[in-house]
Design an enzyme around this catalytic site. Structure first.
Site, short mmCIF file in Angstrom:
data_model
loop_
_atom_site.label_atom_id
_atom_site.label_comp_id
_atom_site.label_asym_id
_atom_site.label_seq_id
_atom_site.Cartn_x
_atom_site.Cartn_y
_atom_site.Cartn_z
CB SER A 256 -1.06 -0.05 1.13
OG SER A 256 -0.19 0.13 2.38
CE LYS A 257 -2.00 5.65 -4.07
NZ LYS A 257 -3.03 6.84 -4.16
NE ARG A 258 -1.97 2.11 5.92
CZ ARG A 258 -3.05 1.90 5.28
NH1 ARG A 258 -3.83 2.81 4.68
NH2 ARG A 258 -3.42 0.68 5.55
CB SER A 259 4.65 0.35 2.12
OG SER A 259 4.83 0.68 0.64
#
Length: 484
Positions: A256-259
């Protein structure tokens, strides 16, 4: 057509996700491995998600990774336009939707929001709630449809999927997949704003652009029966389907983008180079016949066989990518490395230090460019360190021995005018021989005094040269005082 034609068809909605880049790369490799054509098509039918500047990101990423397309919006080609919004304005999708209506494979739907809200719902595979349409408008007479159209009543065009029987499509990796038609909803082909849905535009464009191999993520497997029904409804030959495995993070969750490293731009911003990123992403789901890991793009074209793509999820391991990036940096031409490292060096180094000399020292010691700062921070100031560092069993020296060596070296360094590495090394070697010391016995305490570190990218005399006489003498004096 015998010639393989693949396409990369991104939506301009932001940065290029690692999964999208892998799709672009695999489509490119499949085409080029067979001497085929690779197309770029911009799928901007979802106007609500359109992000200004995202198309530029797509072009820059493809150029930066070397995935050069043979046809596309920027260079044209025989089957354009290559942007869906332009194709929509030319009436391409409406023309094909009306063809399906004539065949009884699609129909106008005039149901308003209130009626749709009253219909039963189901939960899709990705957890979203979807409305199951009841084919109400399929029963409208031709006269009723024409009256509604004449009155300007809002409509969508839906695919007419039978309630009975099954639909089968073949994927190159997963084999034949069959679903019950009763599980398929009458999906919308043309939305109320006149734009085609993603699924419909995809099929029309792939056929009219002579695409032979469709490469996409396996999250589209559930939509593929609907695609297949469209191909069958038109009487068109289906392309070869290749659905790619999911990419997960180290915890086996969807990347995900949060990674923080989910897009190509994230990775570039973090100091990775494009060649290493492409090489690593090629191995996320595909493996060569041998255990080789380092491939140039040309080598990937030669070796890539899509039958060796795995069905299992691929784990994005940032540490493995860092290792691979480090291997690319080690092999890089010195001049190119300096040009790429220069912004990081200039940010990390104090004034007066020769960045080019430092570049040659750190090149084999870093994995990504931001590592430079940690490697060279001692050149700005000696960090806090423990006197225990002066004790080194290999060089058979302790704190007392280190203090004695540094006390001897101080007048030698103060008297020395030539602070080139060679001249300094010769002076220290002469001192060591005169005392009967091994080189390490002299160099170890000097390096600790100058850097405050057990590991540095440069040796003691190289650090002396970089720092210059005034700073070097100052640091040796401080070390003697610290050891006292």
């Amino acid at each position: 057509m015998n010639k393989i034609r693949t396409r990369y068809a991104p939506s301009p909605t932001g940065r290029m996700h690692v999964g999208n880049l892998r799709t672009a790369l695999y489509a490119y490799l499949i085409a080029k491995h067979e001497g085929g054509d690779y197309l770029l098509r911009i799928e901007d039918t979802d106007q609500e998600r359109y992000v200004e500047g995202a198309e530029e990101i797509i072009y820059n990423t493809l150029k930066g990774t070397g995935l050069i397309h043979d046809e596309g919006p920027d260079i044209g080609g025989p089957v354009g336009p290559y942007v869906q919004s332009v194709r929509q304005k030319e009436g391409i999708y409406m023309k094909y939707a009306k063809e399906l209506i004539e065949k009884g494979e699609a129909y106008y739907c005039f149901c308003d929001k209130e009626r749709l809200a009253s219909l039963k719902t189901a939960v899709s595979e990705d957890g979203k709630t979807i409305t199951v349409y009841d084919k109400h408008c399929l029963g409208l007479s031709k006269e009723e449809v024409e009256k509604n159209l004449a009155e300007g009543k809002p409509f969508v065009i839906r695919q007419n999927i039978p309630n009975e029987g099954t639909t089968t499509f073949k994927d190159e990796l997963y084999g034949d997949i069959t679903v019950e038609n009763s599980e398929l909803d009458d999906m919308i082909l043309i939305k109320s704003d006149g734009y085609p849905t993603y699924n419909f535009a995809n099929v029309v464009d792939d056929h009219t652009m002579n695409i032979t191999h469709v490469v996409r993520g396996n999250e589209y497997i559930s939509s593929s029966p609907k695609y297949q029904r469209l191909y069958d409804a038109f009487g068109w030959e289906s392309p070869v389907y290749i659905h790619l495995p999911l990419i997960t993070d180290e915890n086996h969750k969807k990347l995900s983008k949060r990674s923080g490293h989910s897009s190509f731009e994230d990775l570039i911003d973090q100091g990775f180079i494009s060649e290493a990123i492409v090489n690593y992403i090629a191995l996320l789901g595909w493996s060569p016949e041998d255990n080789r890991e380092i491939f140039s793009l040309d080598e990937l074209i030669k070796e890539f066989d899509y039958h060796r793509i795995s069905k299992s999820p691929a784990v994005f391991d940032i540490q493995k990518l860092k290792w691979m990036n480090g291997e690319y940096l080690k092999a890089m031409d010195d001049e190119k490395f300096f040009e790429m490292a220069k912004p990081y060096l200039e940010k990390a180094l104090p004034a007066g230090i020769d960045a080019k000399k430092v570049a040659s020292k750190v090149k084999t010691r870093i994995e990504i460019f931001p590592d430079i700062e940690e490697q060279v921070d001692f050149l700005t100031a000696v960090p806090e360190y423990s006197n225990e560092l002066y004790t080194n069993k290999k060089n058979k020296i302790d704190e007392a021995g280190s203090k004695a060596v540094l006390t001897d070296l101080l007048p030698i360094l103060e008297a020395q005018d030539d602070y080139s590495n060679d001249a300094l090394y010769a002076e220290l070697l002469k001192y060591a021989e005169g005392k009967g010391y091994k080189n390490g016995y002299v160099m170890w305490p000097l390096r600790i005094a100058l850097s405050g570190k057990a590991m540095t990218p440069a040796g003691a005399t190289e650090i002396l040269e970089l720092l210059g006489k005034e700073e070097s003498v100052k640091r040796v004096k401080a070390a003697i005082e610290k050891l006292s």
